[in-house]
Design a protein around this motif. Sequence first.
Motif, PDB file in Angstrom:
ATOM      1  N   ALA A 286       0.834  -1.207   0.000  1.00 30.61           N
ATOM      2  CA  ALA A 286       0.000   0.000   0.000  1.00 30.61           C
ATOM      3  C   ALA A 286       0.865   1.253   0.000  1.00 30.61           C
ATOM      4  CB  ALA A 286      -0.938  -0.015   1.203  1.00 30.61           C
ATOM      5  N   ILE A 287       1.924   1.237   0.800  1.00 31.51           N
ATOM      6  CA  ILE A 287       2.829   2.387   0.836  1.00 31.51           C
ATOM      7  C   ILE A 287       3.571   2.535  -0.482  1.00 31.51           C
ATOM      8  CG2 ILE A 287       5.018   3.171   1.874  1.00 31.51           C
ATOM      9  CD1 ILE A 287       3.846   2.421   4.582  1.00 31.51           C
ATOM     10  N   PHE A 288       4.001   1.412  -1.057  1.00 32.63           N
ATOM     11  CA  PHE A 288       4.683   1.446  -2.345  1.00 32.63           C
ATOM     12  C   PHE A 288       3.769   2.048  -3.409  1.00 32.63           C
ATOM     13  CE2 PHE A 288       5.925  -0.555  -6.400  1.00 32.63           C
ATOM     14  CZ  PHE A 288       7.260  -0.201  -6.459  1.00 32.63           C
ATOM     15  N   ALA A 289       2.499   1.650  -3.397  1.00 30.64           N
ATOM     16  CA  ALA A 289       1.540   2.179  -4.377  1.00 30.64           C
ATOM     17  C   ALA A 289       1.349   3.681  -4.201  1.00 30.64           C
ATOM     18  CB  ALA A 289       0.202   1.454  -4.248  1.00 30.64           C
ATOM     19  N   GLN A 290       1.271   4.141  -2.957  1.00 35.12           N
ATOM     20  CA  GLN A 290       1.149   5.570  -2.703  1.00 35.12           C
ATOM     21  C   GLN A 290       2.389   6.316  -3.205  1.00 35.12           C
ATOM     22  OE1 GLN A 290      -1.454   7.388  -0.843  1.00 35.12           O
ATOM     23  NE2 GLN A 290      -2.641   5.548  -1.297  1.00 35.12           N
ATOM     24  N   THR A 291       3.554   5.736  -2.974  1.00 36.97           N
ATOM     25  CA  THR A 291       4.800   6.359  -3.445  1.00 36.97           C
ATOM     26  C   THR A 291       4.816   6.447  -4.963  1.00 36.97           C
ATOM     27  OG1 THR A 291       6.003   5.529  -1.508  1.00 36.97           O
ATOM     28  CG2 THR A 291       7.313   6.192  -3.416  1.00 36.97           C
ATOM     29  N   GLN A 292       4.466   5.325  -5.622  1.00 39.60           N
ATOM     30  CA  GLN A 292       4.475   5.286  -7.085  1.00 39.60           C
ATOM     31  C   GLN A 292       3.490   6.296  -7.674  1.00 39.60           C
ATOM     32  OE1 GLN A 292       7.433   3.676  -7.357  1.00 39.60           O
ATOM     33  NE2 GLN A 292       6.633   2.693  -9.204  1.00 39.60           N
ATOM     34  N   ALA A 293       2.409   6.556  -6.952  1.00 43.09           N
ATOM     35  CA  ALA A 293       1.402   7.505  -7.422  1.00 43.09           C
ATOM     36  C   ALA A 293       1.736   8.947  -7.052  1.00 43.09           C
ATOM     37  CB  ALA A 293       0.035   7.132  -6.849  1.00 43.09           C
ATOM     38  N   GLY A 294       2.877   9.163  -6.411  1.00 40.87           N
ATOM     39  CA  GLY A 294       3.278  10.511  -6.043  1.00 40.87           C
ATOM     40  C   GLY A 294       2.495  11.098  -4.891  1.00 40.87           C
ATOM     41  N   LEU A 295       1.938  10.228  -4.021  1.00 40.80           N
ATOM     42  CA  LEU A 295       1.077  10.692  -2.944  1.00 40.80           C
ATOM     43  C   LEU A 295       1.797  10.833  -1.595  1.00 40.80           C
ATOM     44  CD1 LEU A 295      -2.176   8.753  -3.861  1.00 40.80           C
ATOM     45  CD2 LEU A 295      -1.729  11.200  -4.106  1.00 40.80           C
ATOM     46  N   ALA A 296       3.115  10.639  -1.598  1.00 44.21           N
ATOM     47  CA  ALA A 296       3.954  10.956  -0.432  1.00 44.21           C
ATOM     48  C   ALA A 296       3.425  10.367   0.859  1.00 44.21           C
ATOM     49  CB  ALA A 296       4.114  12.466  -0.297  1.00 44.21           C
ATOM     50  N   PRO A 297       3.427   9.044   1.019  1.00 47.09           N
ATOM     51  CA  PRO A 297       2.929   8.452   2.263  1.00 47.09           C
ATOM     52  C   PRO A 297       3.760   8.885   3.466  1.00 47.09           C
ATOM     53  CG  PRO A 297       4.135   6.823   0.979  1.00 47.09           C
ATOM     54  CD  PRO A 297       3.971   8.029   0.098  1.00 47.09           C
ATOM     55  N   ALA A 298       3.089   8.970   4.622  1.00 41.73           N
ATOM     56  CA  ALA A 298       3.767   9.420   5.833  1.00 41.73           C
ATOM     57  C   ALA A 298       3.119   8.769   7.049  1.00 41.73           C
ATOM     58  CB  ALA A 298       3.710  10.940   5.951  1.00 41.73           C
ATOM     59  N   LEU A 299       3.921   8.644   8.094  1.00 37.83           N
ATOM     60  CA  LEU A 299       3.445   8.113   9.366  1.00 37.83           C
ATOM     61  C   LEU A 299       3.162   9.288  10.289  1.00 37.83           C
ATOM     62  CD1 LEU A 299       3.024   5.475  11.068  1.00 37.83           C
ATOM     63  CD2 LEU A 299       5.360   5.801  11.875  1.00 37.83           C
ATOM     64  N   ASP A 300       1.924   9.375  10.753  1.00 41.12           N
ATOM     65  CA  ASP A 300       1.502  10.504  11.576  1.00 41.12           C
ATOM     66  C   ASP A 300       1.402  10.068  13.035  1.00 41.12           C
ATOM     67  OD1 ASP A 300       0.515  12.807  12.622  1.00 41.12           O
ATOM     68  OD2 ASP A 300      -1.248  12.927  11.319  1.00 41.12           O
ATOM     69  N   THR A 301       2.349  10.512  13.838  1.00 42.77           N
ATOM     70  CA  THR A 301       2.371  10.169  15.269  1.00 42.77           C
ATOM     71  C   THR A 301       1.849  11.290  16.149  1.00 42.77           C
ATOM     72  OG1 THR A 301       4.614  11.011  15.656  1.00 42.77           O
ATOM     73  CG2 THR A 301       4.429   8.753  14.856  1.00 42.77           C
ATOM     74  N   ARG A 302       1.430  12.382  15.553  1.00 39.25           N
ATOM     75  CA  ARG A 302       1.148  13.598  16.320  1.00 39.25           C
ATOM     76  C   ARG A 302       0.024  13.397  17.339  1.00 39.25           C
ATOM     77  NH1 ARG A 302       0.517  17.636  11.311  1.00 39.25           N
ATOM     78  NH2 ARG A 302      -0.672  15.796  10.610  1.00 39.25           N
ATOM     79  N   ALA A 303      -1.109  12.853  16.896  1.00 35.11           N
ATOM     80  CA  ALA A 303      -2.237  12.696  17.818  1.00 35.11           C
ATOM     81  C   ALA A 303      -2.007  11.552  18.794  1.00 35.11           C
ATOM     82  CB  ALA A 303      -3.524  12.471  17.028  1.00 35.11           C
TER      83      ALA A 303
END
Length: 521
Positions: A286-303
């Motif tokens: 899923a992360i690879f697909a987001q990367t390939q699509a230029g959607l810049a996946p990220a892990l959000d730890t803030r909340a």
Amino acid sequence: MTPIDTPRVLIVGAGLAAQYAALRFAPHPVLMISPEPLGSGASSAWAQGGVAAAMDPADSAEAHARDTVRAGAGTVDAKVAQAVTAEARAHVLDLTGLGTPFDRAADGAYILSREAAHSFARVVRVRGDQAGAEIMQALTAQVRAAPHVQVLEGVMATGLVVEDGRVRGVKVARCSGGLSRSVVLRGAAVLLAGGGSGGLYALTTNPPRIRGQVLGMAARAGAVIADAEFVQFHPTAIAGGPDPAPLATEALRGEGATLINRHGERFMRAAHPDAELAPRDIVARAIFAQTQAGLAPALDTRAALGARILTDFPAVAAACRASGLDPVTQPIPVAAAAHYHMGGIATDAEGASTLPGLWACGEVASTGLHGANRLASNGLLEALVYGRRCADAIAKGLDTDAAAPVLLPDLAPAGEPDPALVARLRQAMTEGAGVIRTGAGLRCTLDTIAAIETAQPGCDALLNMTATATLIAAAALARKESRGAHFRSDHPEVQGETGERSFFTLAQARQIRAQARKEPA
């Protein structure tokens, strides 16, 4: 040069499996061969999650085994899973006795984390993400003090010595000033515990030297290699940073961190019912697909964590700072990176390989525990279980408790692998044998590997790498289905709920490579 004979057991590697086995051999003398200062270059020291074990009274080894089988996508040996998980608690207690400062509650109970595909919180940790480093520090102190252990630091094994069908020793060379000409060490037995193959890929979380060399040594000597196609890609390597990529531990998602893209969308909800806690292969794709699509996946730890990430996960916080990120206020950019090799030297229940005189444990071995997709934090557990089993099995045939130290002669320098060839190999593996594979891409990768071999044919270190790369790509080409960490977009379906493990010799893999070069792209 005249071989050096010693009654010591020769241990190639210095990570968790190697050191745990070395201590178990007492009082039998052993010789550890470590390219780096003891413990510093091992993948074990970089492990952030911890050791999986059923420590909670509500949990059980049986439940741990079921989770292991389920995560392994149909190719886990259930008997192996049951036996290994049954031992897990004892090894955690043993590590505690050796000085590992596992996180404990006020009443002495172990603080446990839940990671992906586990039905319970059962990962024993140290200061959030420091388990590997702290375990290795405790073991290294014990090994340094052990009179039966000699360590050759700054020395690399480059090949196995086979005489009359039995492994008798190893060829070694000094690492300083470039690899030197080899000298042969012959010992009572050889135990390979030299790590995995993740560094064969351009994007990896593995230490720089972990590039499949030890597996390649065994393969070049004729050992059978199992499940070579199954390479696990960690979904949350910190993107855009150094090589190797720092790791954002899975425990962050266990604490509630979410995966988002540049639009702020949580994309894992649509990918799997368990969302961020889905099995690693699903999250990685899923992360690879987001990367390939230029959607810049990220892990959000803030909340989920806020400022607590700075104290509870100091290694992640430090890696973020080094990359110019503030995880308290910013999502952490992530990418799927080669992390763990489920495949390796095929071994039996005692860790013996198919070659007499040769044993293997840790990531370089394939025991049947991990199947097609390793359950989180089972890697350190397997290293402990089989490190002990190998030592016990080898010790049955030993008859001496004394040995003089091994002294290496001065060795003249020789050539290292051409860095340009290594970079070309790593890029070819990422492009053709990475997260998503196709037959055409694998054939191209195999063709590139063959060309790299011919470019520097006399370099053992490079040939060990290309041997392992050949096995991974050839086994992936032969498996015309998608299962666990092995995903073929041209064969996206799984062929049955249960599958067959793969077993290849290097000669067989080279035949596949030769045939692939004749086939149309």
